[in-house]
Enzyme design. Sequence first.
Site, PDB file in Angstrom:
ATOM      1  N   HIS A  96     -11.130   5.269  25.244  1.00  0.00           N
ATOM      2  CA  HIS A  96     -11.957   4.667  26.200  1.00  0.00           C
ATOM      3  C   HIS A  96     -10.775   4.104  27.303  1.00  0.00           C
ATOM      4  O   HIS A  96      -9.877   3.698  26.864  1.00  0.00           O
ATOM      5  CB  HIS A  96     -12.941   3.616  25.707  1.00  0.00           C
ATOM      6  CG  HIS A  96     -13.926   3.156  26.810  1.00  0.00           C
ATOM      7  ND1 HIS A  96     -13.434   2.267  27.652  1.00  0.00           N
ATOM      8  CD2 HIS A  96     -15.007   3.560  27.030  1.00  0.00           C
ATOM      9  CE1 HIS A  96     -14.531   1.982  28.660  1.00  0.00           C
ATOM     10  NE2 HIS A  96     -15.398   2.695  28.243  1.00  0.00           N
TER      11      HIS A  96
ATOM     12  N   ASN B  94     -22.476   2.006  24.876  1.00  0.00           N
ATOM     13  CA  ASN B  94     -21.307   1.202  24.362  1.00  0.00           C
ATOM     14  C   ASN B  94     -21.571  -0.343  24.724  1.00  0.00           C
ATOM     15  O   ASN B  94     -21.333  -0.408  25.951  1.00  0.00           O
ATOM     16  CB  ASN B  94     -20.019   1.855  25.219  1.00  0.00           C
ATOM     17  CG  ASN B  94     -18.891   1.121  25.059  1.00  0.00           C
ATOM     18  OD1 ASN B  94     -18.808   0.421  24.149  1.00  0.00           O
ATOM     19  ND2 ASN B  94     -18.036   1.435  25.918  1.00  0.00           N
ATOM     20  N   TRP B  95     -21.713  -1.049  23.934  1.00  0.00           N
ATOM     21  CA  TRP B  95     -22.027  -2.437  23.889  1.00  0.00           C
ATOM     22  C   TRP B  95     -20.726  -3.169  24.350  1.00  0.00           C
ATOM     23  O   TRP B  95     -20.820  -4.269  24.737  1.00  0.00           O
ATOM     24  CB  TRP B  95     -22.806  -2.888  22.852  1.00  0.00           C
ATOM     25  CG  TRP B  95     -24.024  -2.352  22.675  1.00  0.00           C
ATOM     26  CD1 TRP B  95     -24.853  -1.639  23.518  1.00  0.00           C
ATOM     27  CD2 TRP B  95     -24.897  -2.860  21.523  1.00  0.00           C
ATOM     28  NE1 TRP B  95     -26.093  -1.119  23.027  1.00  0.00           N
ATOM     29  CE2 TRP B  95     -26.220  -1.834  21.881  1.00  0.00           C
ATOM     30  CE3 TRP B  95     -25.018  -3.717  20.626  1.00  0.00           C
ATOM     31  CZ2 TRP B  95     -27.262  -2.200  21.045  1.00  0.00           C
ATOM     32  CZ3 TRP B  95     -26.176  -3.706  19.791  1.00  0.00           C
ATOM     33  CH2 TRP B  95     -27.440  -3.087  19.928  1.00  0.00           C
ATOM     34  N   LYS B  96     -19.491  -2.629  24.064  1.00  0.00           N
ATOM     35  CA  LYS B  96     -18.282  -3.214  24.356  1.00  0.00           C
ATOM     36  C   LYS B  96     -18.219  -4.422  23.607  1.00  0.00           C
ATOM     37  O   LYS B  96     -18.841  -4.429  22.618  1.00  0.00           O
ATOM     38  CB  LYS B  96     -17.819  -3.489  25.690  1.00  0.00           C
ATOM     39  CG  LYS B  96     -18.185  -2.063  26.497  1.00  0.00           C
ATOM     40  CD  LYS B  96     -17.642  -2.302  27.829  1.00  0.00           C
ATOM     41  CE  LYS B  96     -18.164  -0.888  28.685  1.00  0.00           C
ATOM     42  NZ  LYS B  96     -17.160  -0.827  29.963  1.00  0.00           N
TER      43      LYS B  96
ATOM     44  N   GLY C 189     -22.344   1.758  29.780  1.00  0.00           N
ATOM     45  CA  GLY C 189     -21.912   0.511  29.443  1.00  0.00           C
ATOM     46  C   GLY C 189     -23.017  -0.636  29.614  1.00  0.00           C
ATOM     47  O   GLY C 189     -23.882  -0.862  28.915  1.00  0.00           O
ATOM     48  N   GLY C 190     -22.647  -1.226  30.969  1.00  0.00           N
ATOM     49  CA  GLY C 190     -23.491  -2.414  31.339  1.00  0.00           C
ATOM     50  C   GLY C 190     -25.148  -2.176  31.180  1.00  0.00           C
ATOM     51  O   GLY C 190     -25.560  -3.142  30.633  1.00  0.00           O
TER      52      GLY C 190
ATOM     53  N   SER D 107     -21.189   3.662  35.287  1.00  0.00           N
ATOM     54  CA  SER D 107     -22.325   3.016  36.270  1.00  0.00           C
ATOM     55  C   SER D 107     -23.593   3.545  36.230  1.00  0.00           C
ATOM     56  O   SER D 107     -24.215   3.673  37.070  1.00  0.00           O
ATOM     57  CB  SER D 107     -21.514   2.694  37.671  1.00  0.00           C
ATOM     58  OG  SER D 107     -20.534   1.728  37.616  1.00  0.00           O
TER      59      SER D 107
ATOM     60  N   GLU E  59     -15.554  10.103  32.168  1.00  0.00           N
ATOM     61  CA  GLU E  59     -15.588   8.824  32.712  1.00  0.00           C
ATOM     62  C   GLU E  59     -14.548   8.359  33.739  1.00  0.00           C
ATOM     63  O   GLU E  59     -13.469   7.981  33.403  1.00  0.00           O
ATOM     64  CB  GLU E  59     -15.512   7.660  31.400  1.00  0.00           C
ATOM     65  CG  GLU E  59     -16.425   7.739  30.346  1.00  0.00           C
ATOM     66  CD  GLU E  59     -16.809   6.584  29.918  1.00  0.00           C
ATOM     67  OE1 GLU E  59     -18.277   6.011  29.840  1.00  0.00           O
ATOM     68  OE2 GLU E  59     -16.079   5.870  29.306  1.00  0.00           O
TER      69      GLU E  59
ATOM     70  N   GLU F 173     -10.864   1.398  28.960  1.00  0.00           N
ATOM     71  CA  GLU F 173     -10.328   0.234  28.668  1.00  0.00           C
ATOM     72  C   GLU F 173      -9.175  -0.026  27.605  1.00  0.00           C
ATOM     73  O   GLU F 173      -8.432  -0.479  27.460  1.00  0.00           O
ATOM     74  CB  GLU F 173     -11.379  -0.612  28.072  1.00  0.00           C
ATOM     75  CG  GLU F 173     -12.327  -0.952  29.558  1.00  0.00           C
ATOM     76  CD  GLU F 173     -13.799  -1.146  29.301  1.00  0.00           C
ATOM     77  OE1 GLU F 173     -14.351  -1.231  28.183  1.00  0.00           O
ATOM     78  OE2 GLU F 173     -14.472  -1.006  30.387  1.00  0.00           O
TER      79      GLU F 173
ATOM     80  N   GLY G 278     -18.043   0.035  35.184  1.00  0.00           N
ATOM     81  CA  GLY G 278     -18.472  -1.489  35.606  1.00  0.00           C
ATOM     82  C   GLY G 278     -18.253  -1.732  36.893  1.00  0.00           C
ATOM     83  O   GLY G 278     -18.253  -2.736  37.310  1.00  0.00           O
TER      84      GLY G 278
HETATM   85  C1  PEP Z   1     -18.322   2.461  29.841  1.00  0.00           C
HETATM   86  O1  PEP Z   1     -17.486   1.191  29.352  1.00  0.00           O
HETATM   87  O2  PEP Z   1     -18.096   3.660  29.040  1.00  0.00           O
HETATM   88  C2  PEP Z   1     -19.254   2.602  30.782  1.00  0.00           C
HETATM   89  C3  PEP Z   1     -19.422   3.856  31.514  1.00  0.00           C
HETATM   90  O3  PEP Z   1     -19.277   1.581  31.454  1.00  0.00           O
HETATM   91  P1  PEP Z   1     -20.502   1.146  32.657  1.00  0.00           P
HETATM   92  O4  PEP Z   1     -21.926   1.962  32.437  1.00  0.00           O
HETATM   93  O5  PEP Z   1     -20.540  -0.327  32.714  1.00  0.00           O
HETATM   94  O6  PEP Z   1     -19.823   1.506  33.806  1.00  0.00           O
END
Ligand code: PEP
Length: 259
Positions: free
Chosen positions: A97, A11-13, A239-240, A218, A172, A99, A178
Amino acid sequence: MIKRRHLIAGNWKMNLDVKESVKLVESIAPHIADLDEVDVLIAPPFTSLGAVNNAIGNSGIKLGAQNMHWEMNGAYTGEISGPMLKEAGCTHVILGHSERRILFKETDDLIDLKVKAAVVQGLIPILCIGETLEERENGKTFDVIKNQLDNSLLYLRKNNAGMPVSTILAYEPVWAIGTGRTASGEQAQEVHHFIRKWIKEEFNDETAARVRILYGGSVNPDNVADLMSQPDIDGGLVGGASLKADLFIKIMHFQNKLL
Ligand code: PEP
């Protein structure tokens, strides 16, 4: 016994311009061929979807969007619809999500409309659910998860056809997104098991055995093997670490780290 293929989804956001997106997918694509029973998906920002779709070519990487509106078209300034995403090459869409839930006030009712639209319009939803730290510390994790499942999958629960087995769920925990703080394999497995049991009770054994449940929060090359070795964890929503080719490639190859 049904064997589920793992899915590693990035997920590049709201990151990367078109040029950077293409560069990243071109770095990842050559590393897909040697994967065994692992699917890979990326979800870039809307503006990069077309270019990324071209760059994906026939590598086998799947393309997803990060959100969509439930209507096909209309006066919804700033929104994007399922048919538009399909035209851009998407087969999947991330919905609910945390966010979107927290920053954009998306409710389970609204997410249910989106899940319905995705299924009806032929996109595979990746539905995200998860508890906050406060909810976990107050012993509410399972209540929150059940509530989110009950309400954001209301349409599918009432639908005679049930839940398509291609549907993907992503657990999640909000406190792990994050933050660099990850659920342990054991902590995540406990919730994944609960989710699979819920699917079994609401739908049937076959659906529960086939639907993939991803873990997100993460995920990195060091913790991925522990998470993926759990019986009810069928992949990761990353994500990251999905923004860095070297990290994402290592995560895709988590099997190399399994004992
Ligand atoms: C996400 O945004 O779905 C996510 C899991 O982010 P991260 O891996 O950065 O925690």
